[in-house]
Design a protein around this motif. Sequence first.
Motif, short mmCIF file in Angstrom:
data_model
loop_
_atom_site.label_atom_id
_atom_site.label_comp_id
_atom_site.label_asym_id
_atom_site.label_seq_id
_atom_site.Cartn_x
_atom_site.Cartn_y
_atom_site.Cartn_z
N PHE A 1 82.48 93.00 -38.83
CA PHE A 1 81.27 92.21 -38.58
C PHE A 1 80.82 92.27 -37.11
CE2 PHE A 1 81.98 88.96 -42.29
CZ PHE A 1 81.67 89.95 -43.20
N GLY A 2 81.76 92.10 -36.18
CA GLY A 2 81.39 92.01 -34.77
C GLY A 2 80.96 93.32 -34.16
N PHE A 3 81.14 94.43 -34.89
CA PHE A 3 80.80 95.74 -34.35
C PHE A 3 79.61 96.36 -35.08
CE2 PHE A 3 85.23 94.78 -33.62
CZ PHE A 3 85.33 94.99 -32.25
N VAL A 4 79.70 96.46 -36.39
CA VAL A 4 78.61 97.04 -37.18
C VAL A 4 77.42 96.09 -37.27
CG1 VAL A 4 77.99 97.98 -39.44
CG2 VAL A 4 80.25 98.44 -38.48
N HIS A 5 77.69 94.79 -37.33
CA HIS A 5 76.62 93.79 -37.50
C HIS A 5 76.53 92.86 -36.29
CE1 HIS A 5 76.51 95.22 -41.60
NE2 HIS A 5 77.75 94.83 -41.82
N GLU A 6 76.77 93.40 -35.11
CA GLU A 6 76.76 92.58 -33.90
C GLU A 6 75.41 91.88 -33.72
OE1 GLU A 6 78.04 92.90 -29.18
OE2 GLU A 6 77.65 94.73 -30.34
N GLY A 7 75.47 90.59 -33.45
CA GLY A 7 74.26 89.79 -33.29
C GLY A 7 73.73 89.24 -34.59
N TRP A 8 74.29 89.67 -35.70
CA TRP A 8 73.86 89.21 -37.02
C TRP A 8 75.04 88.50 -37.71
CZ3 TRP A 8 68.83 89.96 -38.95
CH2 TRP A 8 68.00 90.74 -38.15
N THR B 1 71.69 98.71 -44.13
CA THR B 1 71.38 99.93 -43.39
C THR B 1 72.14 100.01 -42.07
OG1 THR B 1 69.37 98.87 -42.51
CG2 THR B 1 69.12 100.29 -44.44
N GLN B 2 72.75 98.90 -41.63
CA GLN B 2 73.72 98.97 -40.54
C GLN B 2 75.04 99.54 -41.05
OE1 GLN B 2 73.75 94.85 -39.34
NE2 GLN B 2 72.04 95.08 -37.91
N ASP B 3 75.42 99.18 -42.27
CA ASP B 3 76.65 99.69 -42.86
C ASP B 3 76.57 101.17 -43.22
OD1 ASP B 3 78.45 97.42 -43.06
OD2 ASP B 3 77.10 96.59 -44.57
N GLN B 4 75.42 101.60 -43.70
CA GLN B 4 75.32 102.90 -44.35
C GLN B 4 75.76 104.08 -43.48
OE1 GLN B 4 71.77 103.47 -46.65
NE2 GLN B 4 72.26 105.60 -47.15
N CYS C 1 88.60 82.61 -46.47
CA CYS C 1 88.05 83.57 -45.50
C CYS C 1 87.02 82.87 -44.62
CB CYS C 1 87.40 84.74 -46.23
SG CYS C 1 88.45 85.54 -47.45
N GLN C 2 87.06 83.18 -43.31
CA GLN C 2 86.13 82.57 -42.37
C GLN C 2 85.65 83.61 -41.37
OE1 GLN C 2 87.51 79.01 -40.42
NE2 GLN C 2 88.69 78.33 -42.20
N ALA C 3 84.40 83.45 -40.95
CA ALA C 3 83.83 84.33 -39.92
C ALA C 3 82.84 83.54 -39.08
CB ALA C 3 83.13 85.52 -40.58
N TRP C 4 82.86 83.83 -37.77
CA TRP C 4 81.88 83.24 -36.85
C TRP C 4 80.68 84.17 -36.79
CZ3 TRP C 4 80.74 78.81 -34.64
CH2 TRP C 4 79.85 78.78 -33.57
N GLN C 5 79.50 83.64 -37.17
CA GLN C 5 78.33 84.51 -37.30
C GLN C 5 77.12 83.97 -36.55
OE1 GLN C 5 78.04 85.03 -41.65
NE2 GLN C 5 79.49 86.74 -41.47
N PRO C 6 76.52 84.79 -35.67
CA PRO C 6 75.32 84.37 -34.96
C PRO C 6 74.14 84.10 -35.89
CG PRO C 6 76.30 86.28 -33.90
CD PRO C 6 76.99 86.11 -35.22
N ARG C 7 74.00 84.95 -36.92
CA ARG C 7 72.89 84.78 -37.86
C ARG C 7 73.38 85.19 -39.24
NH1 ARG C 7 66.80 87.51 -37.87
NH2 ARG C 7 65.94 86.04 -39.40
N SER C 8 73.92 84.24 -39.95
CA SER C 8 74.59 84.54 -41.22
C SER C 8 73.62 84.76 -42.38
CB SER C 8 75.56 83.43 -41.59
OG SER C 8 74.85 82.22 -41.87
#
Length: 327
Positions: free
Chosen positions: A159-166, A280-283, A192-199
């Motif tokens: 999450f923090g690398f491929v979807h950074e800021g999201w 499209t960030q994952d792809q 499961c837990q994640a800290w997300q700027p824009r979930s």
Amino acid sequence: MIEASLWHPLALAEQVSSAPLPVTLLAQPLVLWRSADGVAHAWPDRCPHRGAKFSLGQVVNDRLECPYHGWQFDGQGQCRHVPALAQFVPPATHCVQTYRVQEAHGLVWVQLTPGPEEAPLPAFGGASVTALRAVNCGPYDVATSAPRIVENFLDMAHFGFVHEGWLGTRDATDVPEYQVQETPTGLLATGCQAWQPRSNLHAIAPARVEYTYEVTAPYAAVLAKVPEAGSTAVDGWRESIGLFICPVTPESSRVWFRLAVADFETPDEKLQAFQDTIFTQDQPVLESQQPKTLPLDLRAELHTVADKMSSSYRRYLQRSGITFGVC
């Protein structure tokens, strides 16, 4: 091949009409079409007369007509008309193989070979999802195997690398301990837990988000996520996302997401655009992975406790006898 006995999504339900639609499943060319009674049909995309593609033909008198010699086949796959012989009554042997079809989750599903036990359709939530609004996203054509895509869907460490800021930030990449258990249809990960700027689309502040992941079939999974109260513009926001994949070839896939959200006002296009952004960030990362098929030997790639769900998924595929899209 166990995969042939599973149900696979091939198209959005609204895409299947009287116009023949070519698709590919497990490296086999198929054709989808819908008869006047609204029933969807799936056949090999090959006329049994001289091998021409049915998908180049048309529906005439509620029969699928071959583009080469005009042979017409009814919804049961039986040939009913051979134009070159006006008085000829085609025997029962003049027929097309037919496959089982179901419609669910806004998609048309096909099973190539019934197994010894009835394979269930991949589930998508229950009563909690039924009360939400459903929107489909896709298809996305991805140059990698279906298992690679499922494993990415189950992975929080990217999450923090491929979807950074999201969905993540480099300043908060820790994956807290979570639990994985087997279920009758696959796997379940809780805690499961994640800290997300824009979930999500309506996020107004960074938030700790609670995730639940479930593998519901070898090529399908569902996640449910609930952000902290007060972090979204929509009170009581919650959502579930279903991942449904058609394994086109061992190294290529067609992907759909089905969203179920506590939002009954936002246009579909906006909800779909957010999902487009994330996937499209994952792809490109997915398509860069080598090998494109997923190694089931856990010694082939490195693992940590943060990869618990993906390691469990690989073991589940091995137990299930999956051979398509893995190595």
